[in-house]
Design an enzyme around this catalytic site. Sequence first.
Site, PDB file in Angstrom:
ATOM      1  N   CYS A  88      35.587  72.920  58.149  1.00  0.00           N
ATOM      2  CA  CYS A  88      36.205  74.091  57.521  1.00  0.00           C
ATOM      3  C   CYS A  88      37.374  74.655  58.331  1.00  0.00           C
ATOM      4  O   CYS A  88      38.225  75.343  57.774  1.00  0.00           O
ATOM      5  CB  CYS A  88      35.166  75.182  57.306  1.00  0.00           C
ATOM      6  SG  CYS A  88      33.865  74.729  56.139  1.00  0.00           S
ATOM      7  N   HIS A 336      37.203  79.153  49.031  1.00  0.00           N
ATOM      8  CA  HIS A 336      37.248  78.440  50.307  1.00  0.00           C
ATOM      9  C   HIS A 336      37.654  76.980  50.089  1.00  0.00           C
ATOM     10  O   HIS A 336      36.812  76.090  50.060  1.00  0.00           O
ATOM     11  CB  HIS A 336      35.869  78.534  50.959  1.00  0.00           C
ATOM     12  CG  HIS A 336      35.726  77.871  52.284  1.00  0.00           C
ATOM     13  ND1 HIS A 336      36.798  77.532  53.107  1.00  0.00           N
ATOM     14  CD2 HIS A 336      34.608  77.474  52.961  1.00  0.00           C
ATOM     15  CE1 HIS A 336      36.335  76.968  54.207  1.00  0.00           C
ATOM     16  NE2 HIS A 336      35.014  76.912  54.144  1.00  0.00           N
ATOM     17  N   CYS A 366      33.373  79.209  61.241  1.00  0.00           N
ATOM     18  CA  CYS A 366      32.285  78.264  61.489  1.00  0.00           C
ATOM     19  C   CYS A 366      32.658  76.923  60.867  1.00  0.00           C
ATOM     20  O   CYS A 366      33.405  76.856  59.891  1.00  0.00           O
ATOM     21  CB  CYS A 366      30.973  78.777  60.909  1.00  0.00           C
ATOM     22  SG  CYS A 366      31.002  79.133  59.143  1.00  0.00           S
TER      23      CYS A 366
END
Length: 382
Positions: A88, A336, A366
């Site tokens: 991510c 996202h 994270c």
Amino acid sequence: MSAVIVEAVRTPVGRRNGALSGIHPVELSAHVLRALVERAGVDADVVDDVIWGCVQQVSEQAIDIARTAVLSAGWPESIPGVTVDRQCGSSQQALNFAVASVQAGHYDVVVAGGVESMSRVPMGSSTTIGGSPFSESYRDRYDGVIPNQGVGAEMIASKWGFSRTEVDAYAARSHERAAAAQDAGWLADQIVPVATPDGVITADEGIRRGTTVETLATLKPVFDENGVIHAGNASQISDGSAALLVMSEDAARRYALRPIARVHTAVVTGSDPVIMLTGPISATEKALARSGLSLADVGAFEVNEAFAPVPMAWQREIGADDAVLNPNGGAIGFGHPLGGSGARILTDLIFHMRRNGIRFGLQTMCEGGGQANATILELLGD
């Protein structure tokens, strides 16, 4: 040699199977590349490299999408591109690599950013040909546990004692803040509109106005029937791309560009890969310690909202004031798009800092495998 950020742009964030789903991820990437240099007022041929984040590097996002995007943008064939995967945090890591390369003297001008079309290349696509990325020795080390982010989010909620109501209240807050930012016009300047067959997309699609704890209470938990995590308090599956233009200070002067910000401190850290999502806590502590700054010196914090308990646990441990944590909402409200999220959040943070005269801002995310980047930006004056 100091590195500065002179421009940042992003596409709107599109919902899964929404307005951007008909656009090839290479074209989304090429679109922001063209817009970036156009807004900066420089020719593409000054760019030494493009460092691009992308997580699912298969199918339409395979074969080094950074290079394909450069060529699709119509840029000179002499400009290379490299694609990075830190899950991510891929495009946040792309910025940190870009800055380090300029500081080392390897580049004068470099583009950092990323993309993900989760509609066209679904999450998990890279493992569909068979086999497991988790070897026998890995499984032995973790007692046979195969990490799952949703389960990790449940573990965080349990460890920190967050109730379903608290987690849902945070999720509703994300949509509320994102809607307020959109209504105030704070997002428009950072977004480059995208033309589609159905019209021009100018705004983020994921914001659900009127989201409340009561509406979220109707959703069933996904990972544990007695748990707290569901689709409404997790980040949205999305499509989007973003990019930042990084230069040496000498290059910025040469091209008569005014620096907006610089990366003051950049760190990355590892953490427990089973709970997986607690890395932003130690990454923030590491960044603050290395920077010499105090918590009070930082006027805005962006902690990616992979799941609501992630920023909630971060806030509990770090102690940041609620008003400066994800002030314009986060991935629960916006979405996202994995490889593009880091650059999307960086772009929003830069615009927020400039709009409010905030000298220092910190972003952390994270990441799969139990990792986290933390980047401290410093706003530069006129």
